[in-house]
Design a protein around this motif. Sequence first.
Motif, PDB file in Angstrom:
ATOM      1  N   GLY A  10       0.814  -1.210   0.000  1.00 19.84           N
ATOM      2  CA  GLY A  10       0.000   0.000   0.000  1.00 19.84           C
ATOM      3  C   GLY A  10       0.844   1.255   0.000  1.00 19.84           C
ATOM      4  N   ILE A  11       1.932   1.242   0.787  1.00 18.92           N
ATOM      5  CA  ILE A  11       2.837   2.386   0.837  1.00 18.92           C
ATOM      6  C   ILE A  11       3.477   2.626  -0.527  1.00 18.92           C
ATOM      7  CG2 ILE A  11       4.984   3.251   1.840  1.00 18.92           C
ATOM      8  CD1 ILE A  11       4.208   1.686   4.405  1.00 18.92           C
ATOM      9  N   LEU A  12       3.913   1.541  -1.177  1.00 15.53           N
ATOM     10  CA  LEU A  12       4.570   1.672  -2.486  1.00 15.53           C
ATOM     11  C   LEU A  12       3.617   2.245  -3.535  1.00 15.53           C
ATOM     12  CD1 LEU A  12       6.660  -1.630  -2.690  1.00 15.53           C
ATOM     13  CD2 LEU A  12       7.495   0.706  -2.321  1.00 15.53           C
ATOM     14  N   ILE A  13       2.344   1.865  -3.454  1.00 14.72           N
ATOM     15  CA  ILE A  13       1.366   2.399  -4.413  1.00 14.72           C
ATOM     16  C   ILE A  13       1.223   3.904  -4.241  1.00 14.72           C
ATOM     17  CG2 ILE A  13      -1.081   2.415  -5.052  1.00 14.72           C
ATOM     18  CD1 ILE A  13      -1.090  -0.611  -4.360  1.00 14.72           C
ATOM     19  N   SER A  14       1.181   4.366  -2.982  1.00 14.32           N
ATOM     20  CA  SER A  14       1.093   5.805  -2.728  1.00 14.32           C
ATOM     21  C   SER A  14       2.338   6.531  -3.230  1.00 14.32           C
ATOM     22  CB  SER A  14       0.925   6.062  -1.223  1.00 14.32           C
ATOM     23  OG  SER A  14      -0.288   5.547  -0.752  1.00 14.32           O
ATOM     24  N   VAL A  15       3.513   5.964  -2.928  1.00 16.80           N
ATOM     25  CA  VAL A  15       4.766   6.570  -3.378  1.00 16.80           C
ATOM     26  C   VAL A  15       4.816   6.600  -4.908  1.00 16.80           C
ATOM     27  CG1 VAL A  15       7.278   6.356  -3.394  1.00 16.80           C
ATOM     28  CG2 VAL A  15       5.999   5.889  -1.293  1.00 16.80           C
ATOM     29  N   MET A  16       4.327   5.521  -5.539  1.00 17.08           N
ATOM     30  CA  MET A  16       4.325   5.430  -6.996  1.00 17.08           C
ATOM     31  C   MET A  16       3.498   6.560  -7.611  1.00 17.08           C
ATOM     32  SD  MET A  16       3.313   2.118  -9.335  1.00 17.08           S
ATOM     33  CE  MET A  16       1.629   2.078  -8.691  1.00 17.08           C
ATOM     34  N   ILE A  17       2.353   6.854  -7.029  1.00  9.40           N
ATOM     35  CA  ILE A  17       1.515   7.941  -7.540  1.00  9.40           C
ATOM     36  C   ILE A  17       2.251   9.275  -7.441  1.00  9.40           C
ATOM     37  CG2 ILE A  17      -0.582   9.287  -7.098  1.00  9.40           C
ATOM     38  CD1 ILE A  17      -1.960   6.682  -6.328  1.00  9.40           C
ATOM     39  N   ALA A  18       2.913   9.502  -6.295  1.00 13.34           N
ATOM     40  CA  ALA A  18       3.638  10.753  -6.095  1.00 13.34           C
ATOM     41  C   ALA A  18       4.837  10.856  -7.044  1.00 13.34           C
ATOM     42  CB  ALA A  18       4.095  10.870  -4.649  1.00 13.34           C
ATOM     43  N   VAL A  19       5.582   9.746  -7.199  1.00 14.36           N
ATOM     44  CA  VAL A  19       6.747   9.729  -8.086  1.00 14.36           C
ATOM     45  C   VAL A  19       6.323   9.963  -9.534  1.00 14.36           C
ATOM     46  CG1 VAL A  19       8.535   8.239  -9.075  1.00 14.36           C
ATOM     47  CG2 VAL A  19       8.196   8.310  -6.598  1.00 14.36           C
ATOM     48  N   ASN A  20       5.263   9.275  -9.946  1.00 12.59           N
ATOM     49  CA  ASN A  20       4.772   9.456 -11.309  1.00 12.59           C
ATOM     50  C   ASN A  20       4.270  10.880 -11.532  1.00 12.59           C
ATOM     51  OD1 ASN A  20       5.380   6.821 -11.899  1.00 12.59           O
ATOM     52  ND2 ASN A  20       3.285   6.067 -11.709  1.00 12.59           N
ATOM     53  N   GLY A  21       3.734  11.475 -10.455  1.00 12.01           N
ATOM     54  CA  GLY A  21       3.309  12.870 -10.560  1.00 12.01           C
ATOM     55  C   GLY A  21       4.483  13.800 -10.808  1.00 12.01           C
ATOM     56  N   GLY A  22       5.627  13.525 -10.155  1.00  8.34           N
ATOM     57  CA  GLY A  22       6.834  14.320 -10.389  1.00  8.34           C
ATOM     58  C   GLY A  22       7.337  14.164 -11.814  1.00  8.34           C
ATOM     59  N   LEU A  23       7.238  12.938 -12.344  1.00  6.11           N
ATOM     60  CA  LEU A  23       7.636  12.692 -13.726  1.00  6.11           C
ATOM     61  C   LEU A  23       6.732  13.457 -14.689  1.00  6.11           C
ATOM     62  CD1 LEU A  23       9.748  10.852 -15.205  1.00  6.11           C
ATOM     63  CD2 LEU A  23       7.867   9.240 -15.568  1.00  6.11           C
TER      64      LEU A  23
END
Length: 293
Positions: A10-23
């Motif tokens: 669950g944590i990785l999914i949240s981080v993934m959304i934030a990281v993809n947002g930066g991209l």
Amino acid sequence: MFYFLSLLMGILISVMIAVNGGLTNEYGVYSATIIIHTVGLILITAAVRYKKERFFPGNIPWFLYLGGAIGVFTTVANNLSFGRISVSAILALGLLGQSVTGLVIDQFGLMGMPKHPFTKDKILGLTLILAGIASMINSFEILAVVVSFLAGFAIIMSRTLNAKLANVTSVSVSTFYNYFVGLIVAILVFALLGRGEIVLTEFALSPRWYIYLGGALGVTVVFLSNIVVVKISAFYLTLLIFVGQVFSGVLIDAFISQAISVRNIVGGVLVAVGLSINLVIDYKKPKESPKEA
């Protein structure tokens, strides 16, 4: 350990959304989608080759390969929503989309799934979930709200097709086609809608190296799921993943905005409690069914 891995997913999914947002902020929505799928495809291709599995397993119904195509919409939707509404709201609205889609599939037994009609005893849990989601939406930007909701629908469809493909191939091969087909569709979408964004001849690496990790995080989540799903009950797995998503989303929002959102914490608790109530109801039904017979 497996409970920790569920929370970690669950944590990785949240981080993934934030990281993809930066991209997305660096390259644009559609360019970022191509990069995400390219990174994921490189990693899963290496994994399939390492395991010496067949990339082309034989005669398989064509529609089972559409999971990756549908998954492109999820990535684009999250990238569009990031920055318009909070990460917590994106997760909550996605959960609402998944819940509604799941209710419809269960009610009518769509896509070959067994029927599980909605019962009155789930109204309390559903009410708490809706109240929690409503409290987590910090601004009602219609585009972000609608696409985040639809992303939940896309997640269910993509996961179902990928799971069916995995049943006739393997988890690794299914994941490969998820990214392979997804990349093809992402390129087509870029050609149609990505005018004005970065093109290959203008591409330059960003010093913020971490924004390229979205594809890697996506592949990691798939592999962790394969480890955990056979080790603990679906009841605990679903709940722990969501708890990890919501509360890590709150922390990410706090990091981005430099403030703790009480409404997101309250909303996360309400959604977690409502989800728990309905999961307990579902969890108990098989045990009660023999008495009813």
